[in-house]
Design a protein around this motif. Structure first.
Motif, PDB file in Angstrom:
ATOM      1  N   GLU A   1     -52.053 -66.227 -29.862  1.00  0.00           N
ATOM      2  CA  GLU A   1     -50.804 -66.756 -30.405  1.00  0.00           C
ATOM      3  C   GLU A   1     -50.849 -68.269 -30.607  1.00  0.00           C
ATOM      4  N   GLU A   2     -51.886 -68.923 -30.092  1.00  0.00           N
ATOM      5  CA  GLU A   2     -51.991 -70.377 -30.166  1.00  0.00           C
ATOM      6  C   GLU A   2     -52.605 -70.818 -31.490  1.00  0.00           C
ATOM      7  N   GLU A   3     -52.290 -72.036 -31.891  1.00  0.00           N
ATOM      8  CA  GLU A   3     -52.894 -72.608 -33.093  1.00  0.00           C
ATOM      9  C   GLU A   3     -54.214 -73.302 -32.791  1.00  0.00           C
ATOM     10  N   HIS A   4     -54.349 -73.801 -31.557  1.00  0.00           N
ATOM     11  CA  HIS A   4     -55.510 -74.626 -31.232  1.00  0.00           C
ATOM     12  C   HIS A   4     -55.908 -74.391 -29.775  1.00  0.00           C
ATOM     13  N   LEU A   5     -57.165 -74.001 -29.566  1.00  0.00           N
ATOM     14  CA  LEU A   5     -57.706 -73.792 -28.222  1.00  0.00           C
ATOM     15  C   LEU A   5     -58.899 -74.719 -28.010  1.00  0.00           C
ATOM     16  N   VAL A   6     -59.035 -75.208 -26.781  1.00  0.00           N
ATOM     17  CA  VAL A   6     -60.212 -75.980 -26.384  1.00  0.00           C
ATOM     18  C   VAL A   6     -60.828 -75.307 -25.162  1.00  0.00           C
ATOM     19  N   PHE A   7     -62.118 -75.035 -25.218  1.00  0.00           N
ATOM     20  CA  PHE A   7     -62.836 -74.442 -24.096  1.00  0.00           C
ATOM     21  C   PHE A   7     -63.787 -75.482 -23.507  1.00  0.00           C
ATOM     22  N   ILE A   8     -63.684 -75.699 -22.207  1.00  0.00           N
ATOM     23  CA  ILE A   8     -64.584 -76.616 -21.510  1.00  0.00           C
ATOM     24  C   ILE A   8     -65.593 -75.787 -20.732  1.00  0.00           C
ATOM     25  N   CYS A   9     -66.873 -75.926 -21.090  1.00  0.00           N
ATOM     26  CA  CYS A   9     -67.934 -75.157 -20.444  1.00  0.00           C
ATOM     27  C   CYS A   9     -68.594 -76.006 -19.365  1.00  0.00           C
ATOM     28  N   GLY A  10     -68.372 -75.620 -18.128  1.00  0.00           N
ATOM     29  CA  GLY A  10     -68.946 -76.359 -17.018  1.00  0.00           C
ATOM     30  C   GLY A  10     -70.420 -76.048 -16.822  1.00  0.00           C
ATOM     31  N   HIS A  11     -71.050 -76.859 -15.994  1.00  0.00           N
ATOM     32  CA  HIS A  11     -72.444 -76.666 -15.636  1.00  0.00           C
ATOM     33  C   HIS A  11     -72.658 -77.308 -14.281  1.00  0.00           C
ATOM     34  N   TYR A  12     -73.829 -77.171 -13.751  1.00  0.00           N
ATOM     35  CA  TYR A  12     -74.155 -77.739 -12.446  1.00  0.00           C
ATOM     36  C   TYR A  12     -73.318 -77.071 -11.348  1.00  0.00           C
ATOM     37  N   GLU A  13     -73.033 -77.794 -10.272  1.00  0.00           N
ATOM     38  CA  GLU A  13     -72.354 -77.206  -9.124  1.00  0.00           C
ATOM     39  C   GLU A  13     -70.865 -77.014  -9.352  1.00  0.00           C
ATOM     40  N   GLY A  14     -70.248 -77.878 -10.156  1.00  0.00           N
ATOM     41  CA  GLY A  14     -68.814 -77.745 -10.388  1.00  0.00           C
ATOM     42  C   GLY A  14     -68.252 -78.972 -11.078  1.00  0.00           C
ATOM     43  N   TYR A  15     -66.945 -79.167 -10.907  1.00  0.00           N
ATOM     44  CA  TYR A  15     -66.227 -80.240 -11.593  1.00  0.00           C
ATOM     45  C   TYR A  15     -65.704 -81.271 -10.608  1.00  0.00           C
ATOM     46  N   ASP A  16     -65.622 -82.511 -11.069  1.00  0.00           N
ATOM     47  CA  ASP A  16     -64.758 -83.478 -10.395  1.00  0.00           C
ATOM     48  C   ASP A  16     -63.340 -82.906 -10.457  1.00  0.00           C
ATOM     49  N   GLU A  17     -62.657 -82.855  -9.336  1.00  0.00           N
ATOM     50  CA  GLU A  17     -61.357 -82.197  -9.255  1.00  0.00           C
ATOM     51  C   GLU A  17     -60.356 -82.770 -10.254  1.00  0.00           C
ATOM     52  N   ARG A  18     -60.516 -84.020 -10.621  1.00  0.00           N
ATOM     53  CA  ARG A  18     -59.560 -84.650 -11.542  1.00  0.00           C
ATOM     54  C   ARG A  18     -59.614 -84.058 -12.942  1.00  0.00           C
ATOM     55  N   ILE A  19     -60.712 -83.373 -13.281  1.00  0.00           N
ATOM     56  CA  ILE A  19     -60.792 -82.703 -14.577  1.00  0.00           C
ATOM     57  C   ILE A  19     -59.713 -81.625 -14.684  1.00  0.00           C
ATOM     58  N   ARG A  20     -59.380 -81.005 -13.566  1.00  0.00           N
ATOM     59  CA  ARG A  20     -58.385 -79.925 -13.578  1.00  0.00           C
ATOM     60  C   ARG A  20     -57.005 -80.415 -14.013  1.00  0.00           C
ATOM     61  N   SER A  21     -56.746 -81.684 -13.815  1.00  0.00           N
ATOM     62  CA  SER A  21     -55.446 -82.232 -14.229  1.00  0.00           C
ATOM     63  C   SER A  21     -55.351 -82.393 -15.744  1.00  0.00           C
ATOM     64  N   LEU A  22     -56.469 -82.218 -16.449  1.00  0.00           N
ATOM     65  CA  LEU A  22     -56.503 -82.410 -17.900  1.00  0.00           C
ATOM     66  C   LEU A  22     -56.370 -81.097 -18.669  1.00  0.00           C
ATOM     67  N   VAL A  23     -56.318 -79.965 -17.949  1.00  0.00           N
ATOM     68  CA  VAL A  23     -56.361 -78.670 -18.622  1.00  0.00           C
ATOM     69  C   VAL A  23     -55.054 -77.909 -18.423  1.00  0.00           C
ATOM     70  N   THR A  24     -54.858 -76.881 -19.235  1.00  0.00           N
ATOM     71  CA  THR A  24     -53.670 -76.024 -19.110  1.00  0.00           C
ATOM     72  C   THR A  24     -53.984 -74.707 -18.419  1.00  0.00           C
ATOM     73  N   ASP A  25     -55.253 -74.260 -18.493  1.00  0.00           N
ATOM     74  CA  ASP A  25     -55.643 -72.969 -17.918  1.00  0.00           C
ATOM     75  C   ASP A  25     -57.012 -73.090 -17.257  1.00  0.00           C
ATOM     76  N   GLU A  26     -57.174 -72.428 -16.128  1.00  0.00           N
ATOM     77  CA  GLU A  26     -58.473 -72.268 -15.491  1.00  0.00           C
ATOM     78  C   GLU A  26     -58.780 -70.781 -15.471  1.00  0.00           C
ATOM     79  N   VAL A  27     -59.871 -70.393 -16.144  1.00  0.00           N
ATOM     80  CA  VAL A  27     -60.122 -68.972 -16.393  1.00  0.00           C
ATOM     81  C   VAL A  27     -61.556 -68.613 -16.009  1.00  0.00           C
ATOM     82  N   SER A  28     -61.696 -67.431 -15.411  1.00  0.00           N
ATOM     83  CA  SER A  28     -62.999 -66.892 -15.033  1.00  0.00           C
ATOM     84  C   SER A  28     -63.258 -65.616 -15.811  1.00  0.00           C
ATOM     85  N   LEU A  29     -64.513 -65.388 -16.182  1.00  0.00           N
ATOM     86  CA  LEU A  29     -64.866 -64.152 -16.874  1.00  0.00           C
ATOM     87  C   LEU A  29     -64.880 -62.977 -15.910  1.00  0.00           C
ATOM     88  N   GLY A  30     -65.117 -63.232 -14.641  1.00  0.00           N
ATOM     89  CA  GLY A  30     -65.149 -62.154 -13.659  1.00  0.00           C
ATOM     90  C   GLY A  30     -65.606 -62.683 -12.314  1.00  0.00           C
TER      91      GLY A  30
END
Length: 246
Positions: A104-133
């Motif tokens: 239903e959205e007009e514009h999506l951005v996907f952030i593909c992580g790598h390595y061990e994980g993210y600096d926690e402050r990255i989470r404040s920049l996103v609207t959704d945190e999603v796992s494939l499984g």
């Protein structure tokens, strides 16, 4: 729909985005995809995008700066505020309902992580945190490809027949019923007679009953949250009796 992907490995998307349904959607200008290497946004002279975690620990973390600046660039270039999806094993599990929501959205951005994980402050920049499984991949690229495919196929005119997506497994809350094509008899394996007799009412009833049967046998957990009509309850009881007698 516009989709931006932030990744360290943009070449991974070349095949999936140029073939089959996604490739046709791009050719028909129903989909506009931009795959960006967020290393290009690093202000480090060596284009470093990761660093050791404060307090110690195994592995490296993605730094907030390259991701922040990449998102700023995308938002300045966009017509609307995008929905920003962080691929993360700790995120909410992806499912068909989420794909329908994303479509239903007009514009999506996907952030593909790598390595061990993210600096926690990255989470404040996103609207959704999603796992494939409930498993861990080397990076978020494969997960993003799956989510993009599941989402884009729901857009109007992307599939040859828009009704196809509506009757898919999970879209109706049930697994899809068995389907057959010609020949009607192949080496003694016959198509159920009800599908060849032309009675559309009986066909619809058979399809619903077999969807219930397949869901009951393979994914009974799905039935727990399903709002069933009296007809569905009746057919499910028939299925249970039939399966119990086998």
């Amino acid at each position: 729909m516009r989709i931006d992907v932030l990744t360290l490995f943009p070449r991974m998307f070349e095949g999936p985005l140029t073939e089959s349904i996604l490739g046709k959607a791009i050719d028909k200008e129903l989909l506009d995809v931009h795959v960006r290497n967020f290393r290009d946004f690093s202000t480090n002279k060596h284009q470093q995008v990761d660093d050791y975690p404060y307090g110690g620990g195994a592995g490296m973390l993605l730094k907030v700066q390259p991701i922040h600046d990449a998102l700023t660039f995308i938002k300045e270039d966009a017509r609307t505020q995008p929905r920003v999806i962080l691929l993360d094993p700790a995120g909410k599990p992806f499912n068909q309902e989420m794909a329908e929501d994303f479509s239903e959205e007009e514009h999506l951005v996907f952030i593909c992580g790598h390595y061990e994980g993210y600096d926690e402050r990255i989470r404040s920049l996103v609207t959704d945190e999603v796992s494939l499984g409930d498993y861990v991949l080397t990076g978020g690229e494969l997960g993003a490809m799956v989510m993009i495919d599941a989402t884009v196929r729901l857009l109007p005119e992307v599939l040859g027949n828009d009704e196809s997506a509506k009757t898919d497994s999970h879209s109706t809350g049930l697994l899809e019923h068995p389907q057959y094509t010609r020949p009607a008899n192949y080496e003694g394996m016959e198509v159920p007679h009800v599908l060849t007799n032309g009675n559309h009412k009986l066909i619809a009833e058979w399809q619903l009953k077999e969807s219930l049967r397949r869901t009951f046998l393979r994914r009974p957990d799905m039935l727990e949250s399903l709002e069933m009509t009296k007809e569905m309850e009746k057919l499910l009881e028939e299925v249970k009796k039939e399966e119990k007698s086998i």
